[in-house]
Design an enzyme around this catalytic site. Structure first.
Site, PDB file in Angstrom:
ATOM      1  N   ARG A   1      12.007   2.648   1.792  1.00  0.00           N
ATOM      2  CA  ARG A   1      11.470   1.834   2.886  1.00  0.00           C
ATOM      3  C   ARG A   1      12.561   0.838   3.237  1.00  0.00           C
ATOM      4  NH1 ARG A   1       6.515  -0.830   4.535  1.00  0.00           N
ATOM      5  NH2 ARG A   1       5.792   1.309   4.655  1.00  0.00           N
TER       6      ARG A   1
ATOM      7  N   LYS B   1      22.770  -9.348  -4.150  1.00  0.00           N
ATOM      8  CA  LYS B   1      24.044  -9.806  -4.708  1.00  0.00           C
ATOM      9  C   LYS B   1      25.221  -9.305  -3.881  1.00  0.00           C
ATOM     10  CE  LYS B   1      21.863  -9.531  -9.224  1.00  0.00           C
ATOM     11  NZ  LYS B   1      21.639  -8.552 -10.289  1.00  0.00           N
TER      12      LYS B   1
ATOM     13  N   ARG C   1       0.799  -1.219   0.000  1.00  0.00           N
ATOM     14  CA  ARG C   1       0.000   0.000   0.000  1.00  0.00           C
ATOM     15  C   ARG C   1       0.836   1.275   0.000  1.00  0.00           C
ATOM     16  NH1 ARG C   1      -4.442   0.051   3.989  1.00  0.00           N
ATOM     17  NH2 ARG C   1      -4.471  -2.148   3.549  1.00  0.00           N
ATOM     18  N   THR C   2       1.917   1.310   0.717  1.00  0.00           N
ATOM     19  CA  THR C   2       2.723   2.534   0.730  1.00  0.00           C
ATOM     20  C   THR C   2       3.388   2.742  -0.629  1.00  0.00           C
ATOM     21  OG1 THR C   2       3.126   2.180   3.076  1.00  0.00           O
ATOM     22  CG2 THR C   2       4.538   3.767   1.979  1.00  0.00           C
TER      23      THR C   2
ATOM     24  N   HIS D   1       7.705   6.705  10.357  1.00  0.00           N
ATOM     25  CA  HIS D   1       6.952   6.584   9.115  1.00  0.00           C
ATOM     26  C   HIS D   1       6.220   7.919   8.942  1.00  0.00           C
ATOM     27  CE1 HIS D   1       4.876   5.097   5.772  1.00  0.00           C
ATOM     28  NE2 HIS D   1       4.355   3.983   6.251  1.00  0.00           N
TER      29      HIS D   1
END
Lengths: 424, 298
Positions: free
Chosen positions: B95, B73, B45-46, B123
């Protein structure tokens, strides 16, 4: 129910600071009046105490009752018989049974089983961790709602510091006390006697007394971190008692109990490998016994519990190191405690306080007082009557007493539960 | 952020909320600008919200998630930063599972970095969208009593909301079991409650937090049924708040764990869908403001 009146008794209620000659009236299972100078109601049944002590029914804050899963050792019915003979009308039952008391339904079941006896209120402890395995938090909130009186893993110490922190912290939200078996498990593992000269001479694997102090020190530090309420069961060493005394002075919400073997016996009771004297924690050196007596006198110890641990003969008929630890204690709780009164270490009111108001306060229950309106749970005893403990002749099923052969003064004459005579 | 700054973001976001409802767009505003959604943690959703916000303003939006990035990697966070910097992106939405990771990136790239959630730290756009949602319904933030409930310990949403709402003059309470409460949380200016009924007494806003399922395996709570019984929001507990108290949840919800369905779906009291809508508006405002600032810097 006809009225019942106790006349010519010494009324002793530590909760109210009461110690006087007088009478007590029971009506409809409750204490209707007490003191001096109230009339004898018409038709009342009279019990002449002949100067005996009438005190609240004893509150035993720590006992195994064998159910569920250990019925071959003891049942709730047989424990209730032994309890009544010992003047005990309220008993907190340990949860490390099979299965462990870690489900709300089991808590309700134990309460109901107590009610069925008609003579004994059972206050169930619930497991602090699922299955008393020390790994995951039990459902403390739901267990508390179901009537759990406090949380403990019973004879198993909560070994992980992280787990103990979580339990103390979480239990705080539900206003419940956490009860610890204070023994550092990795130090105690495999031990059978307290370490010292005797264990060395007998060649027994030993538990250092510091195993107790270490756990107490750790848990007190955790308590300081989390807040909450903590109780140490059957404290047996001077070092641990010193830590608890200091923590109380600092204002931490910490309480503790001990059991009669720890102030009446020392390690020499195991003599020539007497397995009935194999206990957990083990009987200690004489200096620790004296420290326990001192802590009874100065208020460091809040309660004396029977620490009743019924064992089958086959559990004990084994080489010492292999024999099960634990001793019965319901029938001897009062008289062994009174030995400290007769010996001059503590006054009678203090001794009875440790058996009534003390444990009630620790557990936050209303039992253990002679207040007007309270249920008539009563114990009438002769302070001086002499008798001798004899394994095999004790009330109840299990006979594994560490006090076998002990001559005692002070004997229960009768026990009443909600006004009904259940012993004597 | 200071209250006037917060107010100006909310005002701008409010205008975008109206624009979005009118069905119009402003695709020229960020035309030619690049927005990279850099997500080291799963989020639908974000990420979608930022993507939509960027596209509605005309930016070119690229989504990078950890499964497709070079981090797997062995590339370090700063290598990634250097790579992205060389690509000359304008806006970087990050994020990350570690607290402070976006701040570290921000020091190493030229693009404007937007924290879309870092570890158990912050947040910020969630707090802004929550504030906007409340302000639209109540007309103000000042003087409101807001309860933030559940796993406060692990919640970046809780922290950002505590900071923002306190700054705007709301009274903030946190409610949860002691095992899910961070140490010294009262120092953030909140009142702590372990009894939900007590904590909800007189609240205007009840903000629920998502309970991460892995909290159970870490043993911080004994079971979902117990959590729901004592800390799940149901009609009975909600009745302790003000009669017109509103319910919020940052999503995704665990129905029957932290919130009962009838409360979550209550058309009058639940603001949960509106929060999602305001999320896009707030992110448009944030992108807009940062793009303008960078333009000035150019």
């Amino acid at each position: 129910m006809t009225d019942l009146i106790f006349e010519n008794v010494r009324l002793l209620d530590p909760a109210a600071g009461l110690d006087m000659a007088g009478a007590l009236l029971v009506r409809d299972g409750r204490i209707a009046d007490l003191g001096r100078g109230f009339g004898r109601p018409e038709g009342a049944r009279v019990i002449d105490g002949d100067g005996a002590v009438l005190c609240p029914g004893l509150v035993d804050m720590r006992a195994e009752v064998g159910e569920p899963g250990g019925e071959y050792r003891e049942t709730i019915a047989s424990a209730a018989v032994a309890a009544a003979a010992g003047g005990i009308t309220t008993l907190a039952a340990l949860p490390d049974t099979k299965p462990a008391i870690d489900d709300p339904a089991l808590v309700r079941h134990l309460r109901a089983r107590g009610e069925e006896t008609g003579s004994l209120t059972i206050l169930p402890y619930a497991a602090a961790t699922k299955g008393c395995r020390g790994e995951e938090l039990a459902e403390l909130g739901l267990l508390r709602e179901a009537g759990a009186v406090a949380f403990t893993d019973g004879a198993r110490a909560i070994g992980s510091a992280r787990m103990m922190r979580l339990i103390l912290s979480y239990a705080k939200a539900f206003g419940a006390r956490v009860v610890q078996h204070p023994e550092e498990p990795t130090l105690a593992e495999g031990g059978a006697a307290t370490s010292g000269e005797l264990a060395t001479r007998l060649g027994l694997p030993a538990i250092h007394p510091a195993a107790e102090a270490l756990m107490v020190a750790r848990d007190l530090r955790l308590l300081r971190m989390t807040g909450g309420a903590l109780h140490f069961a059957h404290v047996s060493t001077g070092e641990a008692l010193g830590l608890i005394r200091a923590a109380k002075t600092d204002g931490l919400d910490v309480t503790c109990d001990t059991a009669p073997p720890y102030f009446d016996l020392n390690e020499t009771a195991i003599g020539n490998f007497r397995t009935y004297a194999k206990l957990s924690p083990p009987l200690r050196a004489e200096e620790d016994r004296l420290a326990v007596v001192a802590a009874l006198a100065d208020g460091t110890i809040d309660a004396i519990a029977s620490d009743h641990q019924p064992r089958d003969a086959d559990d004990k008929r084994l080489p010492f190191a292999q024999a099960a630890a634990g001793g019965v204690g319901l029938a001897t709780l009062l008289a062994v405690t009174l030995a400290q009164v007769h010996g001059g270490a503590i006054p009678l009111a203090r001794a009875l306080g440790l058996l009534t108001a003390g444990p009630s306060k620790v557990l936050g229950v209303k039992a253990g007082t002679l207040a007007k309106g309270a249920p008539a749970d009563l114990c009438l005893f002769d302070l001086d009557a002499a008798w001798q403990v004899e394994a095999g002749e004790l009330p109840g099923r299990a006979q594994n007493t560490p006090f076998d052969g002990r001559a005692l003064e002070g004997r229960v004459i009768g026990t009443w539960k909600a006004g009904r005579r259940v012993f004597g | 952020m200071h209250p006037p700054e917060i107010e100006s973001v909310l005002d701008l976001a409010e205008s975008y909320a109206l624009l979005n409802r009118s069905g119009k767009t402003q695709r020229d505003l960020l035309r030619g600008r690049t927005l990279i959604n850099l997500f080291f943690e799963d989020s639908t959703r974000t990420r979608t919200s930022f993507e939509l916000a960027g596209k509605r303003l005309g930016a070119d939006v690229i989504n990078m998630s950890v499964s497709t990035s070079s981090v797997n990697k062995g590339e370090t966070l700063l290598d990634t930063a250097a790579t992205l910097n060389a690509m000359n992106c304008d806006l970087l939405v990050v994020r990350h599972g570690d607290s402070g990771a976006p701040a570290l990136l921000a020091r190493k790239v030229d693009a404007a970095v937007i924290n879309a959630g870092d570890g158990t730290h912050e947040h910020p756009t969630q707090a802004l969208l929550d504030a906007l949602t409340i302000r639209r319904r109540r007309g103000r933030l000042e003087g409101l009593t807001v309860a933030i409930c559940g796993d406060v310990l692990h919640s970046r949403v809780a922290r950002s909301n505590i900071f923002l709402l306190s700054a705007m003059g709301s009274r903030v309470r946190v409610i949860g079991p002691p095992t899910l409460m961070p140490a010294e949380v009262t120092r953030l200016g909140v009142e702590v409650f372990h009894d939900m009924r007590e904590g909800l007494e007189g609240c205007d806003i009840v903000m629920m937090l998502r309970l991460q399922k892995e909290r159970m395996t870490r043993g911080l709570i004994p079971s979902f049924r117990e959590f729901f019984r004592f800390y799940g929001l149901d009609a009975e507990k909600l009745a302790f708040a003000k009669p017109d108290a509103l319910v919020m949840h940052p999503g995704p919800m665990n129905r029957g764990v932290e919130i009962a369905s009838d409360v979550a779906d209550d058309p009058i009291r639940s603001l949960i869908k509106e929060q999602v809508e305001m999320g896009v508006a707030v992110r448009m405002a944030v992108l807009d403001m940062l793009a303008r600032r960078n333009q000035r810097n150019d």
